[in-house]
Design a protein around this motif. Structure first.
Motif, PDB file in Angstrom:
ATOM      1  N   SER A  10     -22.858  30.101  74.711  1.00 36.15           N
ATOM      2  CA  SER A  10     -22.072  29.719  76.037  1.00 36.15           C
ATOM      3  C   SER A  10     -21.163  28.512  75.827  1.00 36.15           C
ATOM      4  O   SER A  10     -20.194  28.105  76.424  1.00 36.15           O
ATOM      5  N   ARG A  11     -21.371  27.771  74.712  1.00 36.09           N
ATOM      6  CA  ARG A  11     -20.637  26.581  74.208  1.00 36.09           C
ATOM      7  C   ARG A  11     -21.072  26.007  72.654  1.00 36.09           C
ATOM      8  O   ARG A  11     -21.877  26.759  72.325  1.00 36.09           O
ATOM      9  N   GLY A  12     -20.293  25.078  72.510  1.00 39.64           N
ATOM     10  CA  GLY A  12     -20.516  24.567  71.062  1.00 39.64           C
ATOM     11  C   GLY A  12     -20.391  25.679  69.968  1.00 39.64           C
ATOM     12  O   GLY A  12     -19.647  26.327  69.658  1.00 39.64           O
ATOM     13  N   LEU A  13     -21.499  25.501  68.971  1.00 40.76           N
ATOM     14  CA  LEU A  13     -21.462  26.237  67.726  1.00 40.76           C
ATOM     15  C   LEU A  13     -21.659  27.553  67.953  1.00 40.76           C
ATOM     16  O   LEU A  13     -21.040  28.527  67.128  1.00 40.76           O
ATOM     17  N   GLY A  14     -22.428  27.943  68.845  1.00 39.88           N
ATOM     18  CA  GLY A  14     -22.837  29.448  69.108  1.00 39.88           C
ATOM     19  C   GLY A  14     -21.835  30.169  69.568  1.00 39.88           C
ATOM     20  O   GLY A  14     -21.354  31.239  69.372  1.00 39.88           O
ATOM     21  N   LYS A  15     -20.841  29.450  70.606  1.00 39.22           N
ATOM     22  CA  LYS A  15     -19.857  30.118  71.288  1.00 39.22           C
ATOM     23  C   LYS A  15     -18.599  30.136  70.110  1.00 39.22           C
ATOM     24  O   LYS A  15     -17.938  31.155  69.947  1.00 39.22           O
ATOM     25  N   ALA A  16     -18.413  29.218  69.014  1.00 38.20           N
ATOM     26  CA  ALA A  16     -17.317  29.194  68.195  1.00 38.20           C
ATOM     27  C   ALA A  16     -17.689  30.411  67.271  1.00 38.20           C
ATOM     28  O   ALA A  16     -16.755  31.037  66.883  1.00 38.20           O
ATOM     29  N   LEU A  17     -19.079  30.373  66.766  1.00 35.00           N
ATOM     30  CA  LEU A  17     -19.287  31.450  65.783  1.00 35.00           C
ATOM     31  C   LEU A  17     -19.009  32.983  66.712  1.00 35.00           C
ATOM     32  O   LEU A  17     -18.625  34.058  65.918  1.00 35.00           O
ATOM     33  N   ALA A  18     -19.421  33.114  67.924  1.00 36.12           N
ATOM     34  CA  ALA A  18     -19.223  34.200  68.567  1.00 36.12           C
ATOM     35  C   ALA A  18     -17.770  34.758  68.691  1.00 36.12           C
ATOM     36  O   ALA A  18     -17.373  35.825  68.363  1.00 36.12           O
ATOM     37  N   GLN A  19     -16.907  33.647  68.929  1.00 35.76           N
ATOM     38  CA  GLN A  19     -15.401  34.158  69.046  1.00 35.76           C
ATOM     39  C   GLN A  19     -15.033  34.486  67.729  1.00 35.76           C
ATOM     40  O   GLN A  19     -14.267  35.497  67.532  1.00 35.76           O
ATOM     41  N   ALA A  20     -15.453  33.890  66.600  1.00 30.46           N
ATOM     42  CA  ALA A  20     -14.898  34.349  65.393  1.00 30.46           C
ATOM     43  C   ALA A  20     -15.551  35.726  64.807  1.00 30.46           C
ATOM     44  O   ALA A  20     -14.765  36.566  64.099  1.00 30.46           O
ATOM     45  N   LEU A  21     -16.687  36.126  65.177  1.00 26.17           N
ATOM     46  CA  LEU A  21     -17.217  37.354  64.821  1.00 26.17           C
ATOM     47  C   LEU A  21     -16.495  38.564  65.837  1.00 26.17           C
ATOM     48  O   LEU A  21     -16.488  39.309  65.297  1.00 26.17           O
ATOM     49  N   ALA A  22     -16.076  37.953  66.936  1.00 28.41           N
ATOM     50  CA  ALA A  22     -15.565  39.024  67.905  1.00 28.41           C
ATOM     51  C   ALA A  22     -14.271  39.419  67.222  1.00 28.41           C
ATOM     52  O   ALA A  22     -13.823  40.440  67.236  1.00 28.41           O
ATOM     53  N   GLU A  23     -13.625  38.405  66.782  1.00 31.11           N
ATOM     54  CA  GLU A  23     -12.166  38.227  66.083  1.00 31.11           C
ATOM     55  C   GLU A  23     -12.408  39.610  65.053  1.00 31.11           C
ATOM     56  O   GLU A  23     -11.384  40.194  64.594  1.00 31.11           O
ATOM     57  N   ARG A  24     -13.508  39.206  64.119  1.00 36.57           N
ATOM     58  CA  ARG A  24     -13.730  40.302  63.241  1.00 36.57           C
ATOM     59  C   ARG A  24     -14.250  41.700  63.689  1.00 36.57           C
ATOM     60  O   ARG A  24     -14.572  42.435  62.606  1.00 36.57           O
ATOM     61  N   GLY A  25     -14.481  41.889  64.654  1.00 38.37           N
ATOM     62  CA  GLY A  25     -14.927  43.167  65.396  1.00 38.37           C
ATOM     63  C   GLY A  25     -16.207  43.346  65.386  1.00 38.37           C
ATOM     64  O   GLY A  25     -16.601  44.601  65.519  1.00 38.37           O
ATOM     65  N   TRP A  26     -16.948  42.239  65.387  1.00 35.85           N
ATOM     66  CA  TRP A  26     -18.617  42.515  65.459  1.00 35.85           C
ATOM     67  C   TRP A  26     -18.966  42.940  66.869  1.00 35.85           C
ATOM     68  O   TRP A  26     -18.488  42.174  67.887  1.00 35.85           O
ATOM     69  N   ARG A  27     -19.898  43.686  67.029  1.00 34.00           N
ATOM     70  CA  ARG A  27     -20.479  43.977  68.280  1.00 34.00           C
ATOM     71  C   ARG A  27     -21.424  42.751  68.498  1.00 34.00           C
ATOM     72  O   ARG A  27     -21.982  42.386  67.841  1.00 34.00           O
ATOM     73  N   LEU A  28     -21.513  42.261  69.932  1.00 31.27           N
ATOM     74  CA  LEU A  28     -22.451  40.853  70.090  1.00 31.27           C
ATOM     75  C   LEU A  28     -23.234  41.059  71.330  1.00 31.27           C
ATOM     76  O   LEU A  28     -22.926  41.567  72.226  1.00 31.27           O
ATOM     77  N   VAL A  29     -24.520  40.370  70.923  1.00 37.06           N
ATOM     78  CA  VAL A  29     -25.298  40.330  72.027  1.00 37.06           C
ATOM     79  C   VAL A  29     -25.362  38.576  72.162  1.00 37.06           C
ATOM     80  O   VAL A  29     -25.788  38.191  71.039  1.00 37.06           O
ATOM     81  N   ILE A  30     -25.295  38.104  73.280  1.00 33.94           N
ATOM     82  CA  ILE A  30     -25.306  36.580  73.342  1.00 33.94           C
ATOM     83  C   ILE A  30     -26.261  36.246  74.513  1.00 33.94           C
ATOM     84  O   ILE A  30     -26.435  36.775  75.478  1.00 33.94           O
ATOM     85  N   ASP A  31     -26.545  35.013  74.516  1.00 29.64           N
ATOM     86  CA  ASP A  31     -27.362  34.436  75.350  1.00 29.64           C
ATOM     87  C   ASP A  31     -27.188  32.796  75.674  1.00 29.64           C
ATOM     88  O   ASP A  31     -26.396  32.361  74.874  1.00 29.64           O
ATOM     89  N   ALA A  32     -27.591  32.253  76.971  1.00 30.85           N
ATOM     90  CA  ALA A  32     -27.623  30.954  77.063  1.00 30.85           C
ATOM     91  C   ALA A  32     -28.259  31.036  78.519  1.00 30.85           C
ATOM     92  O   ALA A  32     -28.478  32.146  79.138  1.00 30.85           O
ATOM     93  N   ARG A  33     -29.037  29.794  79.080  1.00 37.49           N
ATOM     94  CA  ARG A  33     -29.465  29.888  80.360  1.00 37.49           C
ATOM     95  C   ARG A  33     -28.348  29.998  81.491  1.00 37.49           C
ATOM     96  O   ARG A  33     -28.636  30.581  82.260  1.00 37.49           O
TER      97      ARG A  33
END
Ligand SMILES: NC(=O)c1ccc[n+]([C@@H]2O[C@H](COP(=O)([O-])OP(=O)(O)OC[C@H]3O[C@@H](n4cnc5c(N)ncnc54)[C@H](OP(=O)(O)O)[C@@H]3O)[C@@H](O)[C@H]2O)c1
Length: 232
Positions: A10-33
């Protein structure tokens, strides 16, 4: 379509990596509290890819099972154990560390990701998948005040190392991202100006290169890509 499960996105490194992988077309499952912040990230990324957001705590077994269910029994190419707990801010010296609080740090930093990994392993084995465990220099340095969080990251690194030896079908990387200007870093240095630290987006190119180069299991530093003892 490759699938990644990223904790703490939801923020920080995890969010930045999720954004980059989304840009590359990866399907994502993400979490945060925090469900609201997580949903905002999911809404943003869903314009680019298929995203499933599951709010919850990595130390909670029901939540971990919900994350695996969200992967859906198909491919799991990458598990990123990124969510982490610093502990008290400022961090106490070991002489004063409340071990009940330390237990909670270990629940989030050691046992939660190990249990999530156990649940993910059948999918990872079947996909020749990868595990990217986000560690810290505090795992290997003796910084004053870092005995709680640092020892949890050391345990996290050691189970990563052993898992790499035990699971030849799965690649395990444990990566020290270096200092980043994030909420966790501000908690570690309360009241200090941390604006000279790099933004988490600055670390993402190194992580993408790691994924692209696909080196052996081992410990890596994002800054230099120096491997300290590749294991396979
Ligand atoms: N920042 C640095 O300088 C630095 C240096 C070395 C290593 N690291 C490592 O880098 C990783 C990312 O840290 P960061 O600096 O990006 O932290 P951050 O900005 O504070 O982000 C942490 C993320 O994890 C989530 N999270 C925290 N506890 C969680 C839990 N129990 N269950 C599920 N999600 C949880 C947070 O959302 P909620 O709070 O809503 O749950 C948030 O999305 C961590 O593993 C950290 O140890 C950071």
């Amino acid at each position: 379509m490759r699938t990644a499960l990223i904790t703490g996105a939801s923020r920080g490194l995890g969010k930045a990596l999720a954004q980059a992988l989304a840009e590359r077309g990866w399907r994502l499952v993400i979490d945060a509290r925090g469900a609201t912040d997580l949903q905002e990230v999911a809404d943003e990324l869903s314009a680019r890819t298929d995203v499933v957001a599951v709010a919850g705590d990595v130390s909670d077994e029901r939540h971990r099972k919900a994350l695996i269910d969200a992967v859906g029994g198909g491919r799991l190419d990458l598990l990123v154990n990124n969510a982490s707990l610093l502990g008290p801010s400022p961090q106490p010296k070991l002489a004063d560390y409340d071990v009940d609080v330390l237990e909670r740090v270990y629940d989030v930093n050691v046992f939660g990701p190990l249990r999530l990994t156990q649940l993910a392993l059948p999918l990872l084995r079947a996909s020749a998948g990868h595990i990217l465990n986000v560690t810290s220099d505090a795992a290997v340095e003796g910084y004053e005040g870092w005995g709680g969080y640092g020892s949890s990251k050391a345990a996290f690194e050691q189970w990563s190392r052993v898992l790499a030896a035990e699971e030849p079908a799965v690649r395990v990387w444990w990566v020290d991202p270096g200092d980043m200007n994030t909420r966790m870093h501000q908690e570690a240095f309360p009241g200090e100006d941390i604006s000279d630290r790099q933004p988490p987006e600055g670390v993402v190119p190194a992580l993408l290169e790691l994924i692209d180069r696909d080196p052996p299991s081992g410990r890596y530093q994002a800054a230099s890509f120096v491997t300290a003892g590749a294991t396979t």
